[in-house]
Scaffold this motif. Structure first.
Motif, PDB file in Angstrom:
ATOM      1  N   GLY A 187      24.081  50.847  34.286  1.00  0.00           N
ATOM      2  CA  GLY A 187      24.275  50.452  32.902  1.00  0.00           C
ATOM      3  C   GLY A 187      23.601  49.127  32.621  1.00  0.00           C
ATOM      4  N   THR A 188      23.908  48.543  31.474  1.00  0.00           N
ATOM      5  CA  THR A 188      23.374  47.228  31.156  1.00  0.00           C
ATOM      6  C   THR A 188      24.140  46.162  31.932  1.00  0.00           C
ATOM      7  N   ALA A 189      23.599  44.952  31.934  1.00  0.00           N
ATOM      8  CA  ALA A 189      24.275  43.860  32.632  1.00  0.00           C
ATOM      9  C   ALA A 189      25.653  43.610  32.030  1.00  0.00           C
ATOM     10  N   ASP A 190      25.732  43.618  30.703  1.00  0.00           N
ATOM     11  CA  ASP A 190      27.027  43.387  30.054  1.00  0.00           C
ATOM     12  C   ASP A 190      28.019  44.492  30.387  1.00  0.00           C
ATOM     13  N   ASP A 191      27.549  45.725  30.415  1.00  0.00           N
ATOM     14  CA  ASP A 191      28.437  46.840  30.778  1.00  0.00           C
ATOM     15  C   ASP A 191      28.940  46.684  32.213  1.00  0.00           C
ATOM     16  N   ALA A 192      28.049  46.294  33.109  1.00  0.00           N
ATOM     17  CA  ALA A 192      28.430  46.132  34.509  1.00  0.00           C
ATOM     18  C   ALA A 192      29.464  45.028  34.673  1.00  0.00           C
ATOM     19  N   VAL A 193      29.252  43.914  33.978  1.00  0.00           N
ATOM     20  CA  VAL A 193      30.207  42.807  34.040  1.00  0.00           C
ATOM     21  C   VAL A 193      31.568  43.243  33.509  1.00  0.00           C
ATOM     22  N   GLU A 194      31.574  43.972  32.415  1.00  0.00           N
ATOM     23  CA  GLU A 194      32.852  44.409  31.835  1.00  0.00           C
ATOM     24  C   GLU A 194      33.566  45.400  32.751  1.00  0.00           C
ATOM     25  N   THR A 195      32.815  46.270  33.405  1.00  0.00           N
ATOM     26  CA  THR A 195      33.418  47.201  34.367  1.00  0.00           C
ATOM     27  C   THR A 195      34.117  46.428  35.482  1.00  0.00           C
ATOM     28  N   ILE A 196      33.449  45.438  36.022  1.00  0.00           N
ATOM     29  CA  ILE A 196      34.035  44.613  37.078  1.00  0.00           C
ATOM     30  C   ILE A 196      35.241  43.846  36.550  1.00  0.00           C
ATOM     31  N   HIS A 197      35.124  43.307  35.349  1.00  0.00           N
ATOM     32  CA  HIS A 197      36.211  42.534  34.748  1.00  0.00           C
ATOM     33  C   HIS A 197      37.483  43.363  34.634  1.00  0.00           C
ATOM     34  N   GLN A 198      37.367  44.558  34.056  1.00  0.00           N
ATOM     35  CA  GLN A 198      38.541  45.412  33.849  1.00  0.00           C
ATOM     36  C   GLN A 198      39.154  45.838  35.173  1.00  0.00           C
ATOM     37  N   LEU A 199      38.321  46.142  36.158  1.00  0.00           N
ATOM     38  CA  LEU A 199      38.836  46.570  37.445  1.00  0.00           C
ATOM     39  C   LEU A 199      39.498  45.401  38.167  1.00  0.00           C
ATOM     40  N   ALA A 200      38.892  44.234  38.107  1.00  0.00           N
ATOM     41  CA  ALA A 200      39.442  43.058  38.786  1.00  0.00           C
ATOM     42  C   ALA A 200      40.810  42.689  38.230  1.00  0.00           C
ATOM     43  N   LYS A 201      41.001  42.880  36.923  1.00  0.00           N
ATOM     44  CA  LYS A 201      42.294  42.555  36.320  1.00  0.00           C
ATOM     45  C   LYS A 201      43.426  43.323  36.985  1.00  0.00           C
ATOM     46  N   GLU A 202      43.163  44.575  37.329  1.00  0.00           N
ATOM     47  CA  GLU A 202      44.182  45.373  38.001  1.00  0.00           C
ATOM     48  C   GLU A 202      44.568  44.772  39.349  1.00  0.00           C
ATOM     49  N   PHE A 203      43.582  44.344  40.104  1.00  0.00           N
ATOM     50  CA  PHE A 203      43.838  43.816  41.435  1.00  0.00           C
ATOM     51  C   PHE A 203      44.452  42.427  41.380  1.00  0.00           C
ATOM     52  N   LEU A 204      44.102  41.649  40.383  1.00  0.00           N
ATOM     53  CA  LEU A 204      44.659  40.302  40.261  1.00  0.00           C
ATOM     54  C   LEU A 204      46.112  40.314  39.804  1.00  0.00           C
ATOM     55  N   HIS A 205      46.493  41.396  39.124  1.00  0.00           N
ATOM     56  CA  HIS A 205      47.892  41.522  38.714  1.00  0.00           C
ATOM     57  C   HIS A 205      48.761  41.988  39.867  1.00  0.00           C
TER      58      HIS A 205
END
Length: 315
Positions: free
Chosen positions: A297-315
């Motif tokens: 995907g685009t760079a912004d899409d990739a960053v958002e994918t990582i962001h949303q997934l990381a939120k799960e693990f950080l919680h």
């Protein structure tokens, strides 16, 4: 089928014409292990050669001293430090389904090979090759020691990472007794930087974005930025650790664009998030504190994918 060190040692010692495979984007562990195994087999009178899907960085070319390429049709195919067949890159189509023995230390190993020698406690695959050398009773050899020390030092972050164990230090000490030039190896790998490397570091640091209250740091190196730095492939080795080094960051992620819309993702964690589990959610894997995967995907899409997934693990 998982094997013991003795079982693998017997298999290799009785083999003829062994092809040793390294993984794409080769690092010190896959190369140190691959060439270390090659020199072990040569001492045993077994014909062998090493095949790497990508160009070997200049930094690691001293490992090839004394290596001689011999063409043959392999009777035994061995993969070293390759947790998943797809990490063979361009070699996967030819050898992905025909690996007779995989020697590895990744807990995420997919079991693709017919036989597996896996030490989940080892800091690097080079520790496993060292165990084989001891099983064979090989005499100490300075160049073999350089190969194996390079692998261990690389994957342990010069003995700083959490995967470093008392055994890791004992093996490194014995390799130094064998003649490994530890000071020069550490200087070359960890204390020497090209101009391209410095440019790449600067660009990566400028790209870091913070999420989740500063617990997630994401850096992006797209193709345009990489071209601007003038850095070569080897200049990016080790850069993936930078985002995690920021105070307060639990998950540090580096996204490097390999081709348009195709990002290699490197995940590093500090204390409680399992990097391997996070990467596995995106089809990758690795270690508890260091893992990787790919996203499209685009760079912004990739960053958002990582962001949303990381939120799960950080919680």
């Amino acid at each position: 089928m998982e094997m013991t060190v003795k079982g693998a040692a017997d298999l290799l010692k009785g083999a003829k014409d062994v092809l040793i495979l390294c993984h794409q984007s080769p690092d010190g562990d896959t190369l140190g292990s691959g060439y270390g195994l090659y020199f072990c087999l040569k001492k045993l009178g077994v014909r062998a050669r090493v095949l790497c899907p990508d160009e070997i960085p200049e930094l690691f070319k001293p490992l090839l001293r004394g290596y001689r390429e011999e063409p043959f049709d392999p009777a035994l195919v061995v993969a070293v430090d390759i947790a998943d067949a797809k990490l063979m890159g361009r070699l996967c189509a030819q050898y992905g389904d025909s690996v007779d023995l995989c020697i590895d230390h990744h807990i995420s190993n997919t079991g693709y090979a017919r036989r597996l020698l896996l030490d989940r406690e080892a800091a690097g695959t080079a520790e496993v090759i060292f165990a084989l050398a001891k099983e064979w009773g090989l005499a100490p050899d300075p160049h073999l020691a350089d190969c194996l020390y390079t692998g261990i030092a690389t994957d342990s972050g010069c003995f700083k990472y959490q995967n470093t164990t008392p055994r890791t230090h004992r093996i490194a000490a014995e390799l130094m007794e064998w003649g490994a030039d530890a000071a020069e190896i550490n200087r070359a790998i960890f204390d020497t930087k090209s101009q391209g490397r410095l440019a790449a570091e600067s660009a990566l640091i400028r790209s870091i974005r913070y999420f989740c209250g500063g617990r997630l740091a994401v850096a992006v190196m797209d193709l345009a930025t990489i071209a601007e730095t003038g850095a070569g492939p080897a200049d990016f080795d080790g850069l993936t650790a930078l985002p995690r080094q920021v105070e307060g960051v639990e998950i540090g992620v580096t996204l490097r664009e390999r081709e348009p819309g195709f990002f290699k993702v490197s995940v590093r964690t500090s204390s409680y998030v399992d990097a391997s589990a996070l990467a596995a959610r995106l089809g990758g894997g690795g270690h508890i504190r260091a893992a990787g995967c790919t996203v499209r995907g685009t760079a912004d899409d990739a960053v958002e994918t990582i962001h949303q997934l990381a939120k799960e693990f950080l919680h």
